[in-house]
Write a protein that holds these residues in place. Structure first.
Motif, PDB file in Angstrom:
ATOM      1  N   MET A 181       0.940  -1.088  -0.271  1.00 53.07           N
ATOM      2  CA  MET A 181      -0.509  -0.118  -0.033  1.00 53.07           C
ATOM      3  C   MET A 181       1.061   1.314   0.043  1.00 53.07           C
ATOM      4  N   LEU A 182       1.946   1.430   1.201  1.00 54.68           N
ATOM      5  CA  LEU A 182       2.687   2.710   0.998  1.00 54.68           C
ATOM      6  C   LEU A 182       3.665   2.738  -0.508  1.00 54.68           C
ATOM      7  N   LEU A 183       3.567   1.498  -1.108  1.00 53.82           N
ATOM      8  CA  LEU A 183       4.856   2.067  -1.901  1.00 53.82           C
ATOM      9  C   LEU A 183       3.920   1.098  -3.233  1.00 53.82           C
ATOM     10  N   SER A 184       2.895   1.828  -3.071  1.00 55.83           N
ATOM     11  CA  SER A 184       2.186   1.784  -4.338  1.00 55.83           C
ATOM     12  C   SER A 184       1.805   3.458  -5.023  1.00 55.83           C
ATOM     13  N   GLY A 185       1.726   4.229  -3.655  1.00 58.18           N
ATOM     14  CA  GLY A 185       1.073   5.413  -4.056  1.00 58.18           C
ATOM     15  C   GLY A 185      -0.212   5.680  -4.413  1.00 58.18           C
ATOM     16  N   LEU A 186      -0.543   4.871  -3.062  1.00 61.98           N
ATOM     17  CA  LEU A 186      -2.001   5.122  -2.363  1.00 61.98           C
ATOM     18  C   LEU A 186      -2.622   5.700  -1.854  1.00 61.98           C
ATOM     19  N   MET A 187      -1.880   6.339  -1.393  1.00 65.86           N
ATOM     20  CA  MET A 187      -2.279   7.218  -0.344  1.00 65.86           C
ATOM     21  C   MET A 187      -2.083   8.808  -0.819  1.00 65.86           C
ATOM     22  N   LEU A 188      -0.706   8.769  -1.050  1.00 66.98           N
ATOM     23  CA  LEU A 188      -0.489   9.808  -2.179  1.00 66.98           C
ATOM     24  C   LEU A 188       0.747   9.574  -3.157  1.00 66.98           C
ATOM     25  N   PRO A 189       0.904  10.930  -4.322  1.00 72.93           N
ATOM     26  CA  PRO A 189       1.538  10.218  -5.219  1.00 72.93           C
ATOM     27  C   PRO A 189       3.089   9.839  -4.848  1.00 72.93           C
ATOM     28  N   MET A 190       3.852   8.576  -5.377  1.00 74.14           N
ATOM     29  CA  MET A 190       4.964   8.542  -5.135  1.00 74.14           C
ATOM     30  C   MET A 190       5.836   9.902  -5.505  1.00 74.14           C
ATOM     31  N   SER A 191       5.616  10.999  -6.291  1.00 68.54           N
ATOM     32  CA  SER A 191       6.390  11.811  -6.713  1.00 68.54           C
ATOM     33  C   SER A 191       7.053  12.790  -5.906  1.00 68.54           C
ATOM     34  N   VAL A 192       5.886  12.921  -4.888  1.00 66.43           N
ATOM     35  CA  VAL A 192       5.873  13.282  -3.781  1.00 66.43           C
ATOM     36  C   VAL A 192       7.373  12.225  -3.092  1.00 66.43           C
ATOM     37  N   ALA A 193       6.842  11.314  -2.836  1.00 65.48           N
ATOM     38  CA  ALA A 193       8.088  10.752  -2.086  1.00 65.48           C
ATOM     39  C   ALA A 193       9.796  11.173  -2.620  1.00 65.48           C
ATOM     40  N   PRO A 194      10.691  10.327  -1.598  1.00 67.47           N
ATOM     41  CA  PRO A 194      12.304  10.339  -1.280  1.00 67.47           C
ATOM     42  C   PRO A 194      12.592   9.732  -2.519  1.00 67.47           C
ATOM     43  N   ASP A 195      13.767  10.031  -3.466  1.00 66.78           N
ATOM     44  CA  ASP A 195      14.056   8.651  -4.047  1.00 66.78           C
ATOM     45  C   ASP A 195      13.380   7.529  -4.303  1.00 66.78           C
ATOM     46  N   TRP A 196      14.776   6.819  -2.775  1.00 64.82           N
ATOM     47  CA  TRP A 196      14.519   5.606  -2.506  1.00 64.82           C
ATOM     48  C   TRP A 196      13.082   4.823  -2.371  1.00 64.82           C
ATOM     49  N   MET A 197      12.578   5.450  -2.165  1.00 66.33           N
ATOM     50  CA  MET A 197      11.004   4.996  -2.531  1.00 66.33           C
ATOM     51  C   MET A 197      10.218   5.168  -3.148  1.00 66.33           C
ATOM     52  N   GLN A 198      10.617   6.241  -4.298  1.00 66.83           N
ATOM     53  CA  GLN A 198      10.578   6.122  -5.548  1.00 66.83           C
ATOM     54  C   GLN A 198      11.318   4.552  -6.437  1.00 66.83           C
ATOM     55  N   THR A 199      12.227   4.442  -6.123  1.00 63.44           N
ATOM     56  CA  THR A 199      13.192   3.779  -6.724  1.00 63.44           C
ATOM     57  C   THR A 199      13.000   1.898  -6.165  1.00 63.44           C
TER      58      THR A 199
END
Length: 249
Positions: free
Chosen positions: A177-195
């Motif tokens: 759930m957290l690494l899919s961008g369900l709650m917030l788009p992954m574009s606002v996440a740190p680089d390591w989470m986007q990877t």
């Protein structure tokens, strides 16, 4: 083969009609997120409008149904295994894959119907999308349900214990759930989470939904999401059918 699948599908739909509480309760969480969480996303959209926030969050709310609905579908199968019902079906003259396919077809139908409810609520809140986007999104929900339901049934046949299966599902649901961008788009996440998100199939489904809702049908995540979940659906279906054959000896 087709007739056996339709027979099991009819049986599962009959059980659902006799006990419709679970599908209704299962859809309440995404609806509440849509009503109470989507307005909070207006602060990260370009123009700060609710319609833009709904374009971002509605695909995520739809994927919540696939996660929290289909992934728990196998718990009923554990009870049937314990009571000996599934073993009797597995050694009958019925085509064994139909036992799984009938259940999966029911889960896919329920996903599409629940998705229509979510889309209806979002439309009342101000979401405006075209019919092609809606049709493609419903199709994506169906193939996502194909994977999630088969995975749940495969786990149920492998673990055969509600507590063990619950722990496994809960362990994987949170990072998915957290690494899919369900709650917030992954574009606002740190680089390591986007990877890390690039290794999560659900990420592509959420991003594909957002691209379709925004009218960007050329986005590469759309064919990627459909391809990934079709392949994963076939693999998990094969696994669950093989597990059923082992159960029959």
């Amino acid at each position: 083969m087709f007739r056996h699948t339709m027979l099991f599908l009819g049986h599962e739909l009959g059980n659902l009609r006799r006990n419709p509480a679970w599908p209704i309760l299962g859809i309440m969480q995404p609806v509440l997120y849509l009503l109470l969480f989507a307005p909070l996303l207006t602060s990260i959209t370009p123009n700060g409008t609710l319609e833009e926030a709904l374009v971002v969050f509605t695909p995520a709310a739809l994927m919540m149904i696939a996660l929290f609905g289909s992934m728990f579908a196998g718990f009923g199968m554990i009870n049937e295994t314990r009571n000996g019902v599934l073993e009797r079906l597995a050694v009958s003259q019925a085509w064994r894959p139909a036992i799984i396919l009938g259940r999966v077809a029911k889960d896919m139908i329920m996903l599409v119907l629940q998705s229509l409810v979510i889309l209806g609520v979002a439309a009342l809140m101000g979401l405006r999308i075209g019919l092609p986007a809606m049709g493609l999104m419903l199709l994506l929900m169906a193939v996502t349900g194909l994977f999630a339901a088969n995975l749940s049934y495969g786990l149920a046949l492998a673990v055969r214990d509600e507590n063990g299966m619950s722990q496994i599902v809960q362990f994987f649901l949170l990072p998915l759930m957290l690494l899919s961008g369900l709650m917030l788009p992954m574009s606002v996440a740190p680089d390591w989470m986007q990877t890390a998100a690039r290794f999560n199939p659900l990420y592509y489904a959420v991003e594909a939904g957002r691209a379709m809702f925004a009218g960007d049908y050329s986005d590469s995540t759309i064919p990627t999401a459909f391809g990934l979940f079709l392949v994963l659906g076939v693999l998990t279906l094969t696994w669950s059918v093989r597990s059923l054959r082992k159960l029959a000896g």
